[in-house]
Scaffold this motif. Structure first.
Motif, PDB file in Angstrom:
ATOM      1  N   GLY A 200     -19.403   0.533   3.565  1.00 29.17           N
ATOM      2  CA  GLY A 200     -19.842   0.630   2.174  1.00 29.17           C
ATOM      3  C   GLY A 200     -19.423   1.900   1.477  1.00 29.17           C
ATOM      4  N   CYS A 201     -18.251   2.440   1.833  1.00 30.37           N
ATOM      5  CA  CYS A 201     -17.792   3.674   1.186  1.00 30.37           C
ATOM      6  C   CYS A 201     -17.463   3.432  -0.283  1.00 30.37           C
ATOM      7  N   GLY A 202     -17.097   2.198  -0.622  1.00 32.09           N
ATOM      8  CA  GLY A 202     -16.854   1.843  -2.016  1.00 32.09           C
ATOM      9  C   GLY A 202     -15.478   2.189  -2.538  1.00 32.09           C
ATOM     10  N   ILE A 203     -14.598   2.702  -1.662  1.00 26.90           N
ATOM     11  CA  ILE A 203     -13.264   3.082  -2.145  1.00 26.90           C
ATOM     12  C   ILE A 203     -12.480   1.851  -2.591  1.00 26.90           C
ATOM     13  N   CYS A 204     -12.664   0.697  -1.910  1.00 29.61           N
ATOM     14  CA  CYS A 204     -11.950  -0.513  -2.312  1.00 29.61           C
ATOM     15  C   CYS A 204     -12.275  -0.862  -3.759  1.00 29.61           C
TER      16      CYS A 204
END
Length: 527
Positions: free
Chosen positions: A483-487
């Motif tokens: 869930g780092c959210g970089i995508c």
């Protein structure tokens, strides 16, 4: 300077020469590293506190000056700044130099601390570790150790590269907040509080409040339990906190937010990977073979962690006169709990998990057989026919040192920044199982908007082919997703969205074909 990017290339242009600010930052960083190198070779540095301050400030300020110069005239976010054309970010010569240097440092740090000046038998520290003595005395009133040196440099790296990361993703509030979170937890929970607690309670063992078992693999060792209990109610509180962290807090937070609450917001390993390792996130292997290896290896490590921890606790429980459990009661309790968990998963999630359910059954069977083996073969000093201390030291050596440190961090420039989290972290495996089984977290996709640029897959540090999900309009619920959210941050079309709202009213990905076959009005009317 114009801020209009006229290039139509998705791969970005060739590397450009360093700006003046980048050169100044590089020189400052090298100056700081030079001081540490001189100390390592026992060059006399009078007034160690001053030289240590100069070294740490030079490294930190150098990173900031370099980063500011790098990003100040560029658009925020990843713009494919020639990452595949640079030696350091595409497994070229400088990547190998960096990887070998980092690995060499880890090997010396873990296994040959005397080469760094670690004093033994009452002797004073010298060299690099001696240089950190003034700071160690100021914080905990004791001379430095190799772990204090490591913790200081580790924290400095997360802070300095964390600011670099925030500058890079300054357009994204989620990235700024979660990066601030890992910087806070590393500095306060992992560095300052444990050192100050050591100063106030001289016999209290080092305790990182955010380090949850099985990452904190010595939590249930007899020496650690005894050391906590002799500190009275405070030590007992820490022990209860450690148990509650894995059995109560972790499932609740993972249910609400997915494994990202820990892996991307709290964990120090994740924090270093996200900040210092951000330049290498595109190197993660996206192949199906890597995915298969990942699942087998990380869950095997988890099984190993469960069996060894159970065995170690079993070895010192005795007949129950000293602690709360006897050996037999403890083994039966572990077996019953694991059987209940596996039974519920098999009953309610068997068809959804498909092959993974069978892999889970294999892991469960291995653990139960190991528990039976413990009952019949283990004694106070042996664990499944092996010496207990040897099993624990082997686990600490292979998992705690070689995998998480030497390979997991030292080879950022070769394998990517999350190889430890993906392949070896037993905590990530537990959180991943919980995320897959009952968490509300998922990444939703709008396939109709996807232009297949591939940015999401390229920069997924966990090796997930995000684009494949986006093209199908399928929700992403993967055990490995941190869930780092970089995508989502690098998607030029806003296709991806991190969500942990209630499951009611979700779009069923099976009904979606390129995002065009969903009756959105029906969903709106439901609300």
């Amino acid at each position: 300077m114009s801020r209009v990017d006229k290039s139509m290339s998705l791969a970005g242009g060739p590397p450009v020469a360093m700006k003046t600010g980048q050169k100044i930052g590089t020189l400052l960083g090298l100056f700081g590293l030079g001081i540490l190198t001189l100390a390592t070779f026992n060059v006399s540095l009078p007034n160690q506190g001053l030289w240590l301050s100069l070294a740490l400030l030079s490294i930190g300020v150098g990173i900031l000056v370099y980063s500011k110069s790098l990003y100040k005239d560029t658009l925020p976010g990843i713009k494919n700044h020639g990452v595949w054309l640079k030696s350091i970010s595409n497994r070229g010569f400088w990547a190998w130099v960096a990887g070998i240097s980092l690995t060499g440092f880890y090997i010396v740090l873990y296994f040959f601390a005397e080469l760094l000046g670690q004093g033994s038998g009452g002797a004073e520290n010298t060299g690099l570790i001696g240089l950190f003595d003034p700071l160690s005395y100021a914080l905990k009133g004791q001379p430095a150790s190799q772990w204090f040196v490591y913790g200081t440099l580790y924290t400095l790296a997360i802070l300095a590269f964390g600011i670099k990361f925030i500058w890079k993703y300054r357009h994204n509030t989620y990235e700024k907040i979660r990066t601030g979170s890992v910087m806070f937890f590393q500095t306060v929970f992992a560095f300052l509080i444990p050192e100050i607690m050591a100063r106030l309670n001289g016999d209290l063992p080092y305790y990182d409040l955010k380090n949850v078992w099985p990452l904190n693999y010595y939590l249930f060792d007899q020496w650690n339990v005894d050391a906590l209990l002799i500190n009275g109610s405070f030590g007992l509180t820490l022990l209860i906190w450690g148990i509650a962290s894995i059995l109560v807090i972790t499932p609740i937070l993972t249910y609400r937010y997915g494994k990202r609450w820990y892996c991307s917001w709290v964990c120090g390993c994740g924090g270093l990977a996200e900040t210092a390792g951000d330049s290498f996130r595109q190197l993660s292997d996206k192949s199906r073979m890597a995915w298969r290896v990942e699942r087998w290896v990380v869950h095997s490590v988890l099984v190993f962690a469960v069996v060894t921890t159970t065995g170690v606790i079993h070895s010192y429980l005795g007949d129950g006169s000293k602690y709360w459990f006897s050996q037999s009661t403890f083994l039966i309790s572990v077996g019953v709990v694991l059987t209940l968990i596996f039974g519920l998963i098999w009953k309610y999630k068997r068809h959804e998990l498909k092959k993974d359910a069978r892999y889970g059954a294999i892991g469960y069977l291995v653990i139960i057989l190991a528990l039976i083996g413990l009952h019949f073969s283990s004694t106070t000093n042996t664990l499944l026919l092996f010496q207990t201390h040897e099993v624990r030291s082997t686990y600490g050596f292979l998992i705690g040192s070689v995998f998480s440190g030497v390979i997991g961090t030292g080879f950022y420039p070769i394998f990517g920044n999350r190889v430890w989290c993906r392949m070896g972290c037993p905590m990530a495996a537990i959180l991943g199982l919980q995320q897959r089984l009952f968490s509300k977290f998922r990444i939703t996709t709008n396939g109709g908007q996807c232009i297949s640029c591939g940015n999401c897959s390229t920069y997924c540090e966990m090796g997930i082919d995000v684009r494949a999900y986006a093209q199908k309009g399928a929700n992403i619920v993967r055990a490995s997703c941190v869930g780092c959210g970089i995508c989502s941050a690098v998607c030029p079309r806003g296709v991806l969205k991190l969500e942990n709202a209630d499951t009611k009213g979700r779009i069923n990905s099976k009904d979606v074909l390129l995002g065009n076959d969903v009756d959105l009005m029906a969903l709106v009317n439901q609300k």
